[in-house]
Motif scaffolding. Structure first.
Motif, PDB file in Angstrom:
ATOM      1  N   HIS A 106       0.902  -1.643   0.145  1.00  0.00           N
ATOM      2  CA  HIS A 106       0.532   0.131   0.204  1.00  0.00           C
ATOM      3  C   HIS A 106       1.081   1.560   0.310  1.00  0.00           C
ATOM      4  CE1 HIS A 106      -3.281  -3.405   1.545  1.00  0.00           C
ATOM      5  NE2 HIS A 106      -4.079  -2.789   0.718  1.00  0.00           N
ATOM      6  N   GLU A 107       0.542   2.352  -0.672  1.00  0.00           N
ATOM      7  CA  GLU A 107       1.130   3.794  -0.177  1.00  0.00           C
ATOM      8  C   GLU A 107       1.570   3.993   0.797  1.00  0.00           C
ATOM      9  OE1 GLU A 107      -1.824   3.578  -1.867  1.00  0.00           O
ATOM     10  OE2 GLU A 107      -2.163   4.534  -3.391  1.00  0.00           O
ATOM     11  N   GLY A 108       2.417   4.521   1.318  1.00  0.00           N
ATOM     12  CA  GLY A 108       3.892   4.239   2.198  1.00  0.00           C
ATOM     13  C   GLY A 108       4.156   3.513   3.016  1.00  0.00           C
ATOM     14  N   ASP A 109       3.679   2.061   2.591  1.00  0.00           N
ATOM     15  CA  ASP A 109       5.039   0.916   2.411  1.00  0.00           C
ATOM     16  C   ASP A 109       6.568   1.231   2.016  1.00  0.00           C
ATOM     17  OD1 ASP A 109       2.657  -0.231   3.987  1.00  0.00           O
ATOM     18  OD2 ASP A 109       2.561  -1.657   2.082  1.00  0.00           O
ATOM     19  N   ARG A 110       7.230   0.636   2.771  1.00  0.00           N
ATOM     20  CA  ARG A 110       8.940  -0.107   2.599  1.00  0.00           C
ATOM     21  C   ARG A 110       8.903  -0.459   2.298  1.00  0.00           C
ATOM     22  NH1 ARG A 110      11.898   5.231   4.638  1.00  0.00           N
ATOM     23  NH2 ARG A 110      13.243   3.879   3.386  1.00  0.00           N
TER      24      ARG A 110
ATOM     25  N   GLY B 158      13.183   1.106  -1.011  1.00  0.00           N
ATOM     26  CA  GLY B 158      12.349   1.967  -1.449  1.00  0.00           C
ATOM     27  C   GLY B 158      10.850   2.820  -0.316  1.00  0.00           C
ATOM     28  N   VAL B 159      10.082   3.500  -1.239  1.00  0.00           N
ATOM     29  CA  VAL B 159       8.725   3.775  -0.323  1.00  0.00           C
ATOM     30  C   VAL B 159       7.307   3.473  -1.838  1.00  0.00           C
ATOM     31  CG1 VAL B 159       7.611   5.531   0.437  1.00  0.00           C
ATOM     32  CG2 VAL B 159       9.462   4.916   1.314  1.00  0.00           C
ATOM     33  N   VAL B 160       6.739   2.983  -1.289  1.00  0.00           N
ATOM     34  CA  VAL B 160       5.397   2.827  -2.706  1.00  0.00           C
ATOM     35  C   VAL B 160       4.495   4.359  -1.995  1.00  0.00           C
ATOM     36  CG1 VAL B 160       3.448   1.432  -3.198  1.00  0.00           C
ATOM     37  CG2 VAL B 160       5.435   0.020  -2.324  1.00  0.00           C
TER      38      VAL B 160
END
Length: 339
Positions: free
Chosen positions: A76-80, A176-178
């Motif tokens: 999901h958005e914000g996942d590393r 990185g980050v999603v």
């Protein structure tokens, strides 16, 4: 006169009325306690402020070459995410069936090549004993070459299938980050359709345009100051490239391993243009009251809270644009910035 290595620029912000003295507040007849320092007239670096976005150095939007149904989106958005981690899975059952066909073709091609090798070896021996005509040997050698080519083609088809099948699982190209999840399970993906965006915020690139006269003095590897969303940072020039209209694009890299700087935030590069004179006071000497900023001056009549118009602060010092003069004595309150 000293020549501090400060990189300061004039800011437009300031008090509505600067330079006036405010009466000493009741109960503070002697003013605040603290050391007294003189306002210094110093030579500082003059800079040109070039604005531009601070974008991640690495950013990738993942897509597939397949036409298939999305079976899972694991982030999901914000996942590393780590490099190589599976982010999206697609239905690849049709590729599994095709793989069986390719493997059968490869096995057949390998058998034909092995048989052709046996035939060619037998006829070479017979021809050496003058027991087989040259034409028969030539036909066997041709058959062997065709069998070898057929096997190579079958292996290439298997490799192509492997490459295509790899698009049934989309993996993070770097840690990185999603930042975007653009599909959910059950969606139908088509070739080139974006599914997930990953960014590495550990290094940012600031891109800003500058006049040609300023660009000629810049070179890759040079260190400059920058500001990202109001936070002062060090930057290293990555490259300088000409643009339309006689302007140049300056790219500078900013480390951001702790993630305190926002990706795609507003940024400013402070590019040196020479030197100039400026009045400096310790940043701790500034007093904030609402929207007004001032300093406690020591005068013959006693302490006076004087409103000033500050410029940019750097390395514990701040430029004062108006309100004080060189040689004025100001108090650095023991409690720091405050009235």
């Amino acid at each position: 006169m000293t020549r501090p290595t400060l990189l300061l620029t004039v800011l437009a912000a300031g008090a509505a009325a600067c330079g006036g003295d405010s009466p000493t507040p009741h109960g503070a007849a002697a003013g605040p306690a603290g050391p007294v320092v003189a306002v210094t007239d110093s030579v500082i670096d003059a800079v040109y402020e070039a604005a531009g976005p601070a974008e991640p150095l690495q950013a990738a939007t993942l897509a597939t070459k397949l036409m298939a149904t999305v079976t899972a989106v694991t982030v999901h958005e914000g996942d590393r995410v780590r490099a190589g981690q599976v982010l999206v899975r697609l239905d690849a059952r049709d590729l599994a069936a095709k793989r069986q066909q390719v493997e059968a073709s490869l096995a057949e091609a390998a058998a034909l090549r092995a048989n052709a090798e046996v035939t060619a070896r037998r006829l070479r021996a017979l021809y050496a004993d003058s027991a087989a005509p040259k034409a028969t040997l030539d036909a066997a050698e041709t058959g062997l070459a065709r069998a070898q080519a057929g096997e190579a083609a079958a292996r290439a088809a298997a490799a192509e299938l492997d490459a295509t099948a790899s698009y049934s699982e989309l993996r993070a190209p770097f840690a990185g980050v999603v930042t975007q999840r653009l599909a959910d399970a059950g969606a139908f993906a088509t070739p080139g359709m974006p599914l997930v965006t990953v960014e590495d915020p550990s290094r940012l690139r600031i891109g800003a345009t500058v006049p040609a006269a300023l660009a000629h003095g810049l070179a890759p590897g040079r260190r400059v100051r920058a500001r990202v969303e109001g936070m002062e940072v060090d930057a290293v020039i990555e490259g300088v490239a000409p643009q339309a209209g006689g302007l140049y694009l300056v790219n500078a890299l900013v480390p951001n391993r702790d993630g305190r700087l926002p990706s795609r935030g507003a940024a400013v590069l402070h590019l040196p243009t020479g030197t100039r004179r400026a009045l400096l006071v310790p940043e701790a000497a500034l007093v904030q009251q609402g929207d007004l900023v001032g300093v406690w001056r020591r005068t013959a009549a006693g302490p006076a809270l004087t409103w000033v118009r500050p410029g940019e602060a750097r390395q514990g010092m701040v430029e004062v644009l108006s309100g004080v003069a060189a040689g004025d004595s100001v108090v650095v309150p023991a409690a720091g910035r405050g009235a």
